[in-house]
Design an enzyme around this catalytic site. Structure first.
Site, PDB file in Angstrom:
ATOM      1  N   GLU A 295       4.676  -0.563   4.871  1.00 14.80           N
ATOM      2  CA  GLU A 295       4.612  -1.265   3.484  1.00 14.80           C
ATOM      3  C   GLU A 295       5.687  -1.251   2.745  1.00 14.80           C
ATOM      4  OE1 GLU A 295       1.387   1.638   2.135  1.00 14.80           O
ATOM      5  OE2 GLU A 295       0.211   1.149   3.992  1.00 14.80           O
TER       6      GLU A 295
ATOM      7  N   GLU B 186      -2.427   1.865   7.036  1.00 17.33           N
ATOM      8  CA  GLU B 186      -1.859   2.783   7.763  1.00 17.33           C
ATOM      9  C   GLU B 186      -2.106   3.034   9.144  1.00 17.33           C
ATOM     10  OE1 GLU B 186      -2.379   3.436   4.603  1.00 17.33           O
ATOM     11  OE2 GLU B 186      -0.753   3.743   3.639  1.00 17.33           O
TER      12      GLU B 186
ATOM     13  N   ASP C 102       1.827  12.178   3.344  1.00 18.25           N
ATOM     14  CA  ASP C 102       0.604  12.658   3.244  1.00 18.25           C
ATOM     15  C   ASP C 102      -0.437  11.269   3.789  1.00 18.25           C
ATOM     16  OD1 ASP C 102       0.888  14.373   0.589  1.00 18.25           O
ATOM     17  OD2 ASP C 102       2.543  13.121   0.908  1.00 18.25           O
ATOM     18  N   PHE C 103       0.098  10.074   4.141  1.00 15.56           N
ATOM     19  CA  PHE C 103      -0.895   9.188   4.727  1.00 15.56           C
ATOM     20  C   PHE C 103      -1.147   9.522   6.139  1.00 15.56           C
ATOM     21  CE2 PHE C 103       1.302   6.372   1.057  1.00 15.56           C
ATOM     22  CZ  PHE C 103       0.507   7.185   0.208  1.00 15.56           C
TER      23      PHE C 103
ATOM     24  N   HIS D 112       0.696  13.417  -2.592  1.00 15.69           N
ATOM     25  CA  HIS D 112       1.914  12.574  -2.322  1.00 15.69           C
ATOM     26  C   HIS D 112       2.956  13.692  -2.169  1.00 15.69           C
ATOM     27  CE1 HIS D 112      -0.450   9.134  -3.743  1.00 15.69           C
ATOM     28  NE2 HIS D 112       0.580   8.396  -3.549  1.00 15.69           N
TER      29      HIS D 112
HETATM   30  C1  LIG Z   1      -3.205   5.238   1.859  1.00 15.21           C
HETATM   31  C2  LIG Z   1      -2.148   4.766   0.802  1.00 15.21           C
HETATM   32  N1  LIG Z   1      -0.978   4.095   1.375  1.00 15.21           N
HETATM   33  C3  LIG Z   1      -0.248   3.618   0.323  1.00 15.21           C
HETATM   34  C4  LIG Z   1       0.012   4.103  -0.784  1.00 15.21           C
HETATM   35  C5  LIG Z   1       1.019   3.868  -1.847  1.00 15.21           C
HETATM   36  N2  LIG Z   1       0.508   2.782  -2.914  1.00 15.21           N
HETATM   37  C6  LIG Z   1      -0.042   3.477  -3.917  1.00 15.21           C
HETATM   38  S1  LIG Z   1      -0.629   2.361  -4.845  1.00 15.21           S
HETATM   39  C7  LIG Z   1      -0.263   0.937  -3.562  1.00 15.21           C
HETATM   40  C8  LIG Z   1      -0.605  -0.254  -4.228  1.00 15.21           C
HETATM   41  C9  LIG Z   1      -1.891  -0.440  -4.351  1.00 15.21           C
HETATM   42  O1  LIG Z   1      -2.341  -2.029  -4.654  1.00 15.21           O
HETATM   43  P1  LIG Z   1      -3.572  -2.218  -5.168  1.00 15.21           P
HETATM   44  O2  LIG Z   1      -4.681  -1.729  -4.329  1.00 15.21           O
HETATM   45  O3  LIG Z   1      -3.655  -3.821  -5.178  1.00 15.21           O
HETATM   46  O4  LIG Z   1      -3.845  -1.671  -6.474  1.00 15.21           O
HETATM   47  P2  LIG Z   1      -2.949  -1.846  -7.815  1.00 15.21           P
HETATM   48  O5  LIG Z   1      -1.707  -0.924  -7.641  1.00 15.21           O
HETATM   49  O6  LIG Z   1      -2.605  -3.146  -8.023  1.00 15.21           O
HETATM   50  O7  LIG Z   1      -3.718  -1.414  -8.839  1.00 15.21           O
HETATM   51  C10 LIG Z   1       0.432   1.537  -2.429  1.00 15.21           C
HETATM   52  C11 LIG Z   1       0.864   0.750  -1.467  1.00 15.21           C
HETATM   53  C12 LIG Z   1      -0.905   5.244  -1.229  1.00 15.21           C
HETATM   54  N3  LIG Z   1      -1.166   5.656  -2.290  1.00 15.21           N
HETATM   55  N4  LIG Z   1      -1.986   5.380  -0.254  1.00 15.21           N
END
Ligand SMILES: Cc1ncc(C[n+]2csc(CCOP(=O)(O)OP(=O)(O)O)c2C)c(N)n1
Ligand SMILES: [Mg+2]
Lengths: 342, 336
Positions: free
Chosen positions: B29, B70, B95-96, B139
């Site tokens: 990602e 993931e 953690d993921f 995290h």
């Molecule tokens: C399982 C997991 N993968 C990756 C992340 C890292 N991460 C946190 S928020 C995010 C983006 C989320 O995007 P969206 O669902 O559009 O929500 P927004 O941030 O736009 O509110 C990512 C990749 C995470 N917290 N959990």
């Protein structure tokens, strides 16, 4: 929400509900959106002092979604939230001072300083928790819906998810499960067009329309402008009536904007030139609300200015109290792991 | 020798190895970042800054930005590895593994054994781990013990820039799935890194200190904490043998036993709760194989049996500290 009247939406020729609000409801909705905005803008400033630890994801720009939806829920309806959860918490009725203390890592925080910004929860108001795991919440909303159906009080379980979370397998599984068992589950997709630094135009495949995915799973889906309180509210009122009537799950995709970086500190190099200025000028839910209600002579600018001033004072007080609150006692670090452990 | 930090060592190793071997691909990602935005793919190179320039140099077929999925990221890495590629899959936070565990545990780790030794699965999973930044319960975790317990996986944890290079190169040249842990607080740690090809064999602990009075075993950030404790103890004339495990699977049992046989006193420092931890594993191994050398009960310095809290002061109370290492050393030395 009591006092809201709407025509039977199925009878409307355009298939849309018309919702009428009284003065208190309008003032209340504006106030809640303003509380979220001020909470987040204040945090944006406070974070610069270095006093607030960890990751903070601000909800500013998306207020109309949280309030347009949660204003129609009762305290018994249950929501699951995301890492960007402050707005959902405030809209669902979490104590603002308790939230501020939590984010400041204080003992008096809603979760005793153990959870922080990403893990605020208050089961007493039907807020089942913000979630640091993207996609972690949607299956839990189905579980809440299963429980709600058994209890037979017409309650619903609602999952807020982003355009990023809609790509997680857990979200797909949750949607399919909800359809299979016809659970009163609601999937709210807040499309703010970014998952961290990646655009929905890249990460959401096919038509780029998240609602159509929900339709693909066999549920009814709505689409609305998530930067407009009234459009969000109206679309969701139709959806909610449909789900409360026992028709099974439903989804709604809201087109919205996030004003700040993904997390505080994000340099946002993925944004277009002038993008933030443009969305703040053209898609601001507070400005749109004001223009509509003042334009229709339902409220005056003075009414709204008064709310603004009160909210600013309220958030100031929350920050002052949070700062003054005690730190959690380190001796309690391993408390609350179990209810009982023997 | 070049001076660089761990982040730079990882980036330069990925560049060098991808140049050398066109079978290496990277997926995760935001490893590129900016795809589908007005800013455009900008090779921001991950939120940890560990992949800049790779997309520009090697293109979108080899450097793949993924949606937040993931299971699919790790599963795709497993499949690409079976199909002859050498994928590097990035988990933005260790953690993921929670989301992707099946693909690691039931798939990658077991292919070779289940298929009668006929397959290779040369996948590298990079996991950003560790507490210290108040990133709270979901995290901050150090999940290396869990993965160490899974036969079929190799688990490595560089603590120095040289090891970051040497272990990553070794992982990319080997044919087994490797879990490569990057501590989020250590990216800026600087040190000398050998130039040119440099491989660090797995299962060879690094001797950080030779002091002779007590054996301290650590990995990751706990090595740095133990060094701080060693400085304090040295002022009192106490000498520490400090081993940085570098890899927990395979484990350098010989180095551990050799030191314990001389000192008779063991402290293991571990950034996780104590139950079924690496610390417990090493203490058990030593009790079994060097019982007669021991002059005191082995000590484990671990976090408590709880998730990781958010508030700074709570997190500090949770994570083992140099002071707790020092106290444990004094305890094993005081035992008569
Ligand atoms: C399982 C997991 N993968 C990756 C992340 C890292 N991460 C946190 S928020 C995010 C983006 C989320 O995007 P969206 O669902 O559009 O929500 P927004 O941030 O736009 O509110 C990512 C990749 C995470 N917290 N959990
Ligand atoms: Mg988003």
């Amino acid at each position: 929400m009591s006092g809201v009247v709407w025509d039977n939406w199925q009878k409307n020729t355009d298939g849309r509900a018309t919702v009428q609000f009284n003065r208190d409801e309008l003032l209340g909705a504006y106030r809640r959106m303003k509380v979220i905005r001020e909470f987040e803008e204040r945090l944006h400033e406070e974070i610069k002092t270095g006093e607030i630890a960890g990751f903070t994801h601000l909800y500013a720009g998306q207020e109309a979604v949280a309030v347009g939806i949660c204003d129609q829920l009762t305290v018994e309806d249950m929501i699951v939230s995301t890492h960007r959860g402050h707005g959902h918490c405030i809209a669902k009725g979490c104590d603002v001072k308790g939230m501020m203390k939590e984010i400041f890592g204080r003992a008096g925080g809603l979760c005793k300083g153990r959870g922080g910004s990403m893990h605020i929860a208050d089961l007493d108001v039907g807020m089942l928790g913000a979630n640091g795991i993207v996609g972690g919440g949607a299956p839990q909303a189905v579980g809440a819906a299963i429980a709600a159906r058994i209890d037979g009080k017409g309650r619903v379980g609602i999952a807020f998810s982003g355009d990023g979370a809609c790509n997680q397998g857990t979200t797909f599984e949750a949607m399919n499960l909800a359809v299979v068992i016809k659970a009163p589950a609601i999937f709210v997709f807040e499309n703010n067009h970014y998952s961290e630094h990646t655009g929905d135009a890249y990460a959401v495949g096919t038509s780029k329309d998240i609602a159509s995915r929900a339709e693909g799973f066999g549920m009814k889906a709505w689409r609305a402008n998530g930067c407009d309180f009234f459009e969000t509210y109206t679309a969701f009122s139709e959806l909610l009536e449909y789900v409360r009537a026992g028709n099974g799950p439903a989804a709604i995709e809201l087109d919205t904007e996030r004003y700040y970086g993904h997390f505080e500190g994000d340099p946002q190099r993925y944004r277009g030139k002038g993008e933030i200025d443009r969305i703040r000028a053209e898609r601001d839910c507070l400005k749109a609300f004001r223009a509509k209600v003042v334009g229709a002579a339902l409220l005056t600018d003075d009414d709204l200015d008064k709310v603004d001033a009160e909210v600013i004072a309220q958030i100031e007080e929350a920050v002052v109290e949070a700062r003054a609150d005690e730190l959690p006692d380190p001796a309690t670090v391993a408390d609350d792991v179990y209810v009982e452990y023997y | 020798m070049a001076i660089m930090n761990i982040r730079e060592a990882i980036v330069s190793t990925l560049h060098a190895e991808m140049e050398r071997d066109s079978d290496i691909i990277l997926l995760g990602e935001d490893v590129v970042g900016g795809n589908g935005t007005a800013g455009g793919p900008e090779a921001i190179g991950g939120i940890w800054g560990t992949s800049p320039g790779l997309w520009e140099k090697f293109g979108p077929e080899r450097v793949i930005d993924t949606p937040i999925s993931e299971s699919a990221i790790i599963g795709a890495a497993a499949g690409a590895a079976l199909a002859g590629k050498r994928p590097v899959a990035e988990l933005m936070f260790a953690d993921f593994v929670g989301v992707s565990l099946d693909q690691i545990w039931n798939q990658m780790a077991k292919f070779r054994y289940m298929f009668g030794g006929k397959t290779r699965c040369p996948a590298v999973v990079r996991l950003v781990y560790g507490a210290g930044m108040s990133t709270a319960a979901q995290h901050s975790q150090s999940v290396y013990a869990m993965l160490t317990a899974m036969p079929g996986l190799k688990v490595v944890l560089p603590t120095t820039p040289a090891d970051a290079k040497g272990l990553l190169t070794e992982a990319l040249r080997g044919d087994d799935p490797v879990m490569y842990f990057e501590h989020k607080t250590l990216y800026g740690v600087k040190g000398e890194v050998p130039e040119g090809e440099y491989r660090q064999r797995f299962g060879e602990a690094r001797v950080v200190r030779e002091g002779g009075d007590v054996t301290v075993i650590a990995c990751g950030r706990m090595v740095n904490f133990s060094e701080k404790a060693a400085d304090k103890l040295a002022a009192d004339g106490i000498g520490m043998d400090l081993l940085d495990l570098r890899t927990t699977s395979p484990l350098d049992e010989d180095a551990i036993l050799e030191s314990v046989e001389q000192t008779g006193r063991l402290v293991v420092v571990d950034e996780t709760p104590p139950r079924c931890s690496l610390a417990a594993d090493i203490c058990a191994m030593v009790a079994q194989r060097a019982f007669t050398s021991l002059k005191a009960p082995p000590q484990m310095v671990t976090a408590p049996h709880s998730p990781i809290p958010f508030a700074r002061n709570l997190e500090r109370a949770w994570v083992p500290s140099p002071q707790k290492v020092e106290e444990a050393v004094r305890r094993v030395l005081a035992f008569r």
